[in-house]
Design an enzyme around this catalytic site. Structure first.
Site, PDB file in Angstrom:
ATOM      1  N   CYS A  85      -2.809   4.638  -4.960  1.00 59.44           N
ATOM      2  CA  CYS A  85      -3.457   5.944  -5.127  1.00 59.44           C
ATOM      3  C   CYS A  85      -2.940   6.650  -6.377  1.00 59.44           C
ATOM      4  O   CYS A  85      -3.176   7.846  -6.553  1.00 59.44           O
ATOM      5  CB  CYS A  85      -3.238   6.816  -3.888  1.00 59.44           C
ATOM      6  SG  CYS A  85      -1.514   7.095  -3.462  1.00 59.44           S
ATOM      7  N   ASP A 140       0.856  -1.200   0.000  1.00 60.31           N
ATOM      8  CA  ASP A 140       0.000   0.000   0.000  1.00 60.31           C
ATOM      9  C   ASP A 140       0.888   1.244   0.000  1.00 60.31           C
ATOM     10  O   ASP A 140       0.969   1.961   1.001  1.00 60.31           O
ATOM     11  CB  ASP A 140      -0.923  -0.027   1.223  1.00 60.31           C
ATOM     12  CG  ASP A 140      -1.868   1.171   1.279  1.00 60.31           C
ATOM     13  OD1 ASP A 140      -2.060   1.824   0.237  1.00 60.31           O
ATOM     14  OD2 ASP A 140      -2.394   1.456   2.368  1.00 60.31           O
TER      15      ASP A 140
END
Length: 466
Positions: A393, A363
């Site tokens: 992201c 992540d």
């Protein structure tokens, strides 16, 4: 010159895309399927930027923006587009980026993860400026593509309790000793508290402290202060030091954090994202799992409730310390380990040193995890995680890293999909699943990668010698 254009698609800045005479036009305010008249505002050799003058044929997906500041404020870009259409555009952007950057197509597209459309932003950075021409102090987001602060009186992506503070905050700052030396207020909401972090460039006076305390008492907020760098952040009232926390009810977890710690903006979507990630990893009771870029343990602690051991690695010792404390508080201390390390500089020897993992979750921030995936791609078939879930992201760095894992490491991109973490913006959060292929395929991919690297080294050597 006014032109008539048919809008073909939308970019992630919410600009309509059209073509004319072999040139791309980016049209502010236009949506796919619309026929519009436009005025060009900037010309470049390969593209132009234009703005809508009149919508001749509106899109069926066009909706009335809820916020009166939409179009001026830079906090949102897509309020004029139906939420489902926003997500469809982000999904298309993710798929296009996989193909253009990595020549990859996920075997399966995951259904989008949806959450609240409004009032979802539990973390925000508000700028403060003194602008006499606009009546004094402004508190809000920057104007679209500008360093100016928008004249905001409400905000619909902030929770209502925070939106209602925008005007009172203006009056409060104006009443302090040096309003022009207080450039920023960070907002952090936990499940039970609202914390405001005031950045002040000059020491606060006793009068300033009194103003802050009166505001806190009237509006039910807690003040933290920041005079210099992040290390100087501290609560105005000592008893508020441990006020913030979010919960992951599915796993029985409460996660304390400081207002300047990284946490996901959208708490509801975060809960759904953690749940989906663990389902996709399919952790078994005997599994040892790694969580890289683990932060506060947002995934590590839930993983520890399912597997034999969860190992979290993160670059910030402050975050790993808090993750360790949270694990101990929940009785997970013996099933978790945390390490502090710069994951942008790791290599395959370091990865081997951690031992074998059955599963891995990655992540990373926007920069991606290039060093990590390069190391993973060098692991032999018997020493690598069988399944990896990558939460991203930034579609560009996800696609880059996916290409390394697939083309150089013998992993397969099994599935991918978007997570609507930031409604009404162009930000694309996504999740992807990779599985290691059979031994022969892995070894072939690694051999081809080595051969390609040798050829590139020879080419560079020849170019240098020429």
């Amino acid at each position: 010159m006014v032109d008539v254009l048919n809008i073909e698609s939308l970019d992630l800045e919410a600009r309509g895309i059209a073509h004319r005479d072999g040139k791309v036009l980016f049209v502010e305010g236009a949506l796919p399927g619309e026929r519009v008249t436009v005025q060009t505002v900037r010309r470049k050799p390969s593209y132009e930027i234009a703005k809508v003058e009149e919508i001749l044929r509106p899109s069926s997906q066009r909706v009335a923006p809820r916020c009166p500041h939409f179009g001026v404020c830079g906090g949102c870009a897509m309020q004029h587009l139906a939420p489902a259409a926003q997500v469809a555009i982000k999904q298309r952007a993710l798929e296009d980026t996989f193909w253009h950057v990595g020549k990859l197509k996920p075997a399966r597209i995951l259904p989008p993860l949806y959450g609240p459309t409004w009032g979802y932003r539990y973390r925000a950075r508000l700028s403060v400026r003194v602008v006499p021409k606009k009546g004094g102090v402004l508190v809000g987001f920057h104007e679209r593509k500008s360093s100016y602060v928008a004249d905001m009186r409400e905000c619909h992506v902030l929770p209502p309790a925070v939106s209602r503070l925008l005007l009172p905050l203006r009056a409060m700052i104006a009443a302090m000793s040096a309003p022009d030396r207080m450039p920023q207020i960070e907002v952090a909401l936990g499940d039970e508290a609202i914390v405001l972090v005031l950045r002040h460039l000059l020491p606060l006076t006793d009068g300033d402290i009194a103003v802050l305390r009166a505001f806190a008492a009237e509006h039910g907020v807690q003040w933290w202060l920041q005079s210099k760098g992040p290390d100087t952040v501290h609560p105005l009232e000592r008893e508020h030091a441990d006020a913030l926390a979010y919960t992951l009810p599915e796993f029985g977890l409460r996660m304390p954090y400081r207002p300047t710690d990284f946490t996901q903006v959208n708490h509801a979507i975060n809960r759904a994202m953690v749940s989906r990630a663990l389902k996709l990893l399919d952790v078994q009771p005997q599994d040892r799992v790694a969580d890289l870029f683990c932060g506060l343990g947002n995934f590590t602690l839930p993983l520890a409730t399912q597997g034999r051991e969860a190992v979290g690695v993160e670059g910030s010792k402050a975050l790993t310390d808090r993750a360790h404390e949270a694990a101990a508080r929940h009785g997970l201390g013996e099933r978790t380990r945390f390490a502090t390390l710069n994951l942008f500089e790791v290599d395959v020897q370091w990865l081997r040193g951690l031992g074998y993992f059955d599963r891995m979750l990655i992540d990373p921030p926007r920069e991606g995890a290039q060093a990590v995936v390069q190391a993973l791609s060098l692991l032999a078939p018997g020493e690598r995680p069988r399944r990896i879930v990558y939460v991203s992201c930034n579609p560009g760095t996800l696609a880059r890293d996916a290409a390394i894992m697939v083309h150089e490491g013998g992993y397969a991109l099994r599935s991918a999909g978007v997570i609507n973490m930031f409604p009404h913006t162009g930000h694309v959060e996504s999740i992807a699943v990779f599985e290691s292929l059979d031994e022969a395929t892995v070894l072939q991919a690694q051999a081809q990668a080595r051969q390609k690297a040798r050829e590139e080294a020879e080419r560079l050597a020849e170019a240098a010698a020429a």
